[in-house]
Design an enzyme around this catalytic site. Structure first.
Site, short mmCIF file in Angstrom:
data_model
loop_
_atom_site.label_atom_id
_atom_site.label_comp_id
_atom_site.label_asym_id
_atom_site.label_seq_id
_atom_site.Cartn_x
_atom_site.Cartn_y
_atom_site.Cartn_z
N PHE A 10 0.83 -1.22 0.00
CA PHE A 10 0.00 0.00 0.00
C PHE A 10 0.87 1.27 0.00
N THR A 132 6.11 2.80 12.81
CA THR A 132 4.73 3.11 13.13
C THR A 132 4.59 3.75 14.52
N ASP A 133 3.49 4.48 14.72
CA ASP A 133 3.22 5.04 16.05
C ASP A 133 2.86 3.96 17.06
N GLU A 134 2.52 2.74 16.55
CA GLU A 134 2.07 1.68 17.47
C GLU A 134 3.17 1.22 18.42
N TYR A 158 2.41 -7.48 16.31
CA TYR A 158 2.84 -6.58 15.22
C TYR A 158 3.69 -5.43 15.78
N SER A 159 3.15 -4.71 16.76
CA SER A 159 3.88 -3.53 17.23
C SER A 159 5.16 -3.93 17.95
N LYS A 162 7.69 -4.50 15.22
CA LYS A 162 8.16 -3.23 14.66
C LYS A 162 9.09 -2.53 15.66
N ASN A 187 -1.81 6.21 11.40
CA ASN A 187 -2.59 5.41 10.43
C ASN A 187 -2.71 6.09 9.08
N ILE A 214 -17.72 -3.28 13.57
CA ILE A 214 -17.03 -2.35 14.49
C ILE A 214 -16.56 -3.17 15.70
N ARG A 287 -11.04 -6.53 19.37
CA ARG A 287 -9.69 -7.07 19.12
C ARG A 287 -9.02 -7.33 20.47
N GLY A 289 -6.56 -7.16 23.37
CA GLY A 289 -5.49 -6.20 23.69
C GLY A 289 -5.57 -4.91 22.89
N TYR A 347 -13.57 -12.82 11.02
CA TYR A 347 -14.89 -12.27 11.41
C TYR A 347 -15.89 -13.32 11.88
P1 NAD Z 1 1.41 -3.61 3.30
O1 NAD Z 1 1.13 -4.82 4.11
O2 NAD Z 1 0.35 -3.03 2.44
O3 NAD Z 1 2.67 -3.87 2.35
C1 NAD Z 1 3.83 -4.53 2.78
C2 NAD Z 1 4.64 -4.92 1.56
O4 NAD Z 1 5.84 -5.57 2.00
C3 NAD Z 1 3.93 -5.91 0.63
O5 NAD Z 1 4.06 -5.50 -0.70
C4 NAD Z 1 4.65 -7.23 0.87
O6 NAD Z 1 4.65 -8.08 -0.26
C5 NAD Z 1 6.04 -6.75 1.22
N1 NAD Z 1 6.79 -7.71 2.06
C6 NAD Z 1 6.34 -8.37 3.15
N2 NAD Z 1 7.33 -9.16 3.64
C7 NAD Z 1 8.41 -8.97 2.84
C8 NAD Z 1 9.74 -9.49 2.85
N3 NAD Z 1 10.13 -10.38 3.76
N4 NAD Z 1 10.59 -9.07 1.90
C9 NAD Z 1 10.19 -8.19 0.94
N5 NAD Z 1 8.96 -7.67 0.89
C10 NAD Z 1 8.06 -8.05 1.83
O7 NAD Z 1 1.96 -2.55 4.35
P2 NAD Z 1 1.82 -0.95 4.36
O8 NAD Z 1 0.57 -0.57 5.04
O9 NAD Z 1 2.11 -0.44 3.02
O10 NAD Z 1 3.03 -0.58 5.35
C11 NAD Z 1 4.33 -0.36 4.85
C12 NAD Z 1 5.24 -0.03 6.02
O11 NAD Z 1 4.77 1.13 6.68
C13 NAD Z 1 5.31 -1.12 7.09
O12 NAD Z 1 6.62 -1.19 7.56
C14 NAD Z 1 4.37 -0.63 8.17
O13 NAD Z 1 4.77 -1.12 9.42
C15 NAD Z 1 4.57 0.87 8.07
N6 NAD Z 1 3.43 1.70 8.49
C16 NAD Z 1 2.18 1.47 7.99
C17 NAD Z 1 1.12 2.31 8.36
C18 NAD Z 1 -0.28 2.11 7.83
O14 NAD Z 1 -1.21 2.75 8.33
N7 NAD Z 1 -0.50 1.26 6.84
C19 NAD Z 1 1.37 3.37 9.24
C20 NAD Z 1 2.66 3.56 9.73
C21 NAD Z 1 3.69 2.73 9.34
O1 DAU Z 2 -1.01 3.34 13.62
C1 DAU Z 2 -0.32 2.87 12.49
C2 DAU Z 2 -0.78 1.48 12.17
O2 DAU Z 2 -2.09 1.60 11.63
C3 DAU Z 2 0.14 0.73 11.20
O3 DAU Z 2 1.38 0.54 11.81
C4 DAU Z 2 -0.47 -0.61 10.81
O4 DAU Z 2 0.33 -1.23 9.83
C5 DAU Z 2 -1.86 -0.37 10.25
O5 DAU Z 2 -2.48 -1.60 9.95
C6 DAU Z 2 -2.73 0.41 11.24
O6 DAU Z 2 -3.02 -0.40 12.41
P1 DAU Z 2 -4.49 -0.38 13.07
O7 DAU Z 2 -4.67 -1.59 13.85
O8 DAU Z 2 -4.74 0.93 13.74
O9 DAU Z 2 -5.37 -0.39 11.71
P2 DAU Z 2 -6.69 -1.18 11.29
O10 DAU Z 2 -7.13 -0.59 10.01
O11 DAU Z 2 -6.51 -2.66 11.35
O12 DAU Z 2 -7.72 -0.76 12.42
C7 DAU Z 2 -8.02 0.60 12.68
C8 DAU Z 2 -8.99 0.64 13.85
O13 DAU Z 2 -10.24 0.10 13.43
C9 DAU Z 2 -8.55 -0.20 15.03
O14 DAU Z 2 -8.94 0.46 16.23
C10 DAU Z 2 -9.34 -1.50 14.88
C11 DAU Z 2 -10.62 -1.03 14.22
N1 DAU Z 2 -11.27 -2.00 13.33
C12 DAU Z 2 -10.52 -2.58 12.36
C13 DAU Z 2 -11.06 -3.50 11.48
C14 DAU Z 2 -10.23 -4.15 10.42
C15 DAU Z 2 -12.63 -2.29 13.44
O15 DAU Z 2 -13.33 -1.74 14.32
N2 DAU Z 2 -13.18 -3.20 12.57
C16 DAU Z 2 -12.45 -3.83 11.62
O16 DAU Z 2 -13.02 -4.68 10.89
#
Ligand code: NAD
Ligand code: DAU
Length: 352
Positions: A10, A132-134, A158-159, A162, A187, A214, A287, A289, A347
């Site tokens: 993404f 990430t902020d997590e 996950y966190s 990271k 996020n 939710i 979820r 924790g 789910y």
């Molecule tokens: P994502 O899951 O959409 O994409 C991760 C990508 O990494 C995928 O294309 C996957 O194929 C690739 N990948 C996974 N394991 C791999 C490996 N061993 N070697 C090479 N490639 C690999 O994740 P995202 O949401 O795009 O997040 C990207 C980065 O940003 C992550 O490090 C995540 O922790 C961080 N981040 C995400 C968010 C968010 O809200 N999505 C916020 C803050 C930080």
């Molecule tokens: O804060 C940054 C992080 O944000 C990144 O490091 C992660 O990679 C990214 O996945 C995201 O983590 P969250 O757990 O915050 O994101 P998610 O979209 O999974 O969930 C956002 C909020 O919504 C969280 O409080 C859980 C809630 N949720 C999520 C899903 C998937 C629901 O209530 N229902 C759902 O079906």
């Protein structure tokens, strides 16, 4: 040229697409193409000679060594990771493998490459680790937002993975002098986000007439940033950040989950006036924790690097919804893969 890891995910694909809008510098894109990696995200640059895609693992020392020797990048942006909290709860192993061991092996390979560079290139080389902020854990309702000095207190697999990778990155600077930069972002949302995460899941489910699940009371707070604003912050840190430093990235956009889902329903009803998407909202088991609140204090990057986001939540969410409405086949193709199995696994349990 620069090496981007995870550039088919993404944020990674948005980063690569955005990079070519601002620069002509080549990119090597190393991505394992897990369930989250998708070459369709990069379809518009499939024939662009500036983009070199390589399918592979950041933990594959032989491959990464070869890539570094061949392309001689001046910088590495490490986005590759397992990124979904719920998946880390169901099965943490992949998170340990990629986020901890993978980052460690990447750092080791990069350290050897960096050591052999001439003094000039050694000085200007950068390893930018996207985190990430997590890693800071959960905030109470009135607590001040996370600064870069906030204690690490990760709570999910996950966190925690990271946080481990961040510590390794910091250690490689402290011990070996590797010129690293760390960013901790809130996020993200926007185009190409895999529909396992809150915002795309709600859009996709709403349009399919499915429940909008939710977790718990829906009052958990996240701090939302449009993905291209994250990309511009990464570019800015790469260009002007001080090696060894951490930069928190966020847009001062705290919102409870239920408010996000209500906003999506209301905006979708503008384009689908016959529908009442709010009726699809369904409260399900929480979820385990679940972190209650994240909030980023972005004053350091604003003050020191003069960075500011361009999108408000209102403009960003409208663009995002429009993107998903315009890319139905992207959604359909994802749903052909293992996506359905994940949705059932996550789910089915919750709705009991
Ligand atoms: P994502 O899951 O959409 O994409 C991760 C990508 O990494 C995928 O294309 C996957 O194929 C690739 N990948 C996974 N394991 C791999 C490996 N061993 N070697 C090479 N490639 C690999 O994740 P995202 O949401 O795009 O997040 C990207 C980065 O940003 C992550 O490090 C995540 O922790 C961080 N981040 C995400 C968010 C968010 O809200 N999505 C916020 C803050 C930080
Ligand atoms: O804060 C940054 C992080 O944000 C990144 O490091 C992660 O990679 C990214 O996945 C995201 O983590 P969250 O757990 O915050 O994101 P998610 O979209 O999974 O969930 C956002 C909020 O919504 C969280 O409080 C859980 C809630 N949720 C999520 C899903 C998937 C629901 O209530 N229902 C759902 O079906």
């Amino acid at each position: 040229m620069i090496l981007v890891t995870g550039g088919a995910g993404f944020i990674g694909s948005n980063f690569v697409l955005d990079w070519f809008k601002q620069s002509d510098e080549d990119v090597v894109n190393l991505d394992l193409l897990t369930y989250a990696g998708n070459l369709q995200n990069l379809a518009t640059i499939a024939n662009d000679p500036r983009h070199n895609f390589i399918q592979g693992n950041i933990g594959d020392i032989v491959l990464v060594k070869k890539i570094l020797a061949q392309y001689q990048p001046r910088a590495i942006i490490n986005l590759a990771a397992e990124s979904h909290v719920d998946r880390s709860i169901h099965g943490p192993e992949d998170f340990i493998q990629t986020n901890i061991l993978g980052t460690f092996r990447l750092l080791e390979t990069v350290r050897a490459y960096w050591n052999d560079l001439d003094e000039m290139r050694k000085k200007t080389f950068r390893f930018l680790h996207v985190s990430t902020d997590e890693v800071y854990g959960s905030l109470s309702a009135k607590a001040p937002a996370f600064t870069e000095m906030h204690r690490y207190e990760p709570s999910s697999p996950y966190s925690a993975s990271k946080a481990s990778s961040d510590h390794l990155v910091h250690a490689y600077h402290h011990t070996y002098g590797l010129p690293v930069l760390t960013t901790n972002c809130s996020n993200n949302y926007g185009p190409f986000q895999f529909p396992e995460k809150l915002i795309p899941l709600m859009i996709v489910n709403a349009l399919a007439g499915k429940p909008l699940p939710i977790y718990g009371d829906g009052l958990q707070i996240r701090d939302w940033l449009y993905v291209t604003d994250h990309c511009s912050a990464i570019r800015r840190v790469l260009a002007a950040g001080n090696p060894g430093e951490t930069y928190n990235i966020g847009g001062w956009n705290e919102k409870p989950n239920i408010e996000i889902v209500n906003a999506i329903c209301t905006l979708l009803e503008e384009t689908h006036p016959q529908s009442n998407f709010h009726d699809q909202i369904t409260y399900v088991q929480d979820r385990p924790g679940h972190d209650v609140r994240y909030a980023i204090d972005a004053r350091k990057i604003e003050r020191e690097l003069d960075w500011k986001p361009l999108e408000t939540f209102d403009t960003g969410i409208r663009k995002t919804i429009q993107w998903y409405l315009d890319h139905k086949s992207w959604i359909t193709d994802i749903q052909k893969g293992t996506y359905r199995e994940w949705i059932e696994q996550n789910y089915a349990e919750r709705s009991k």
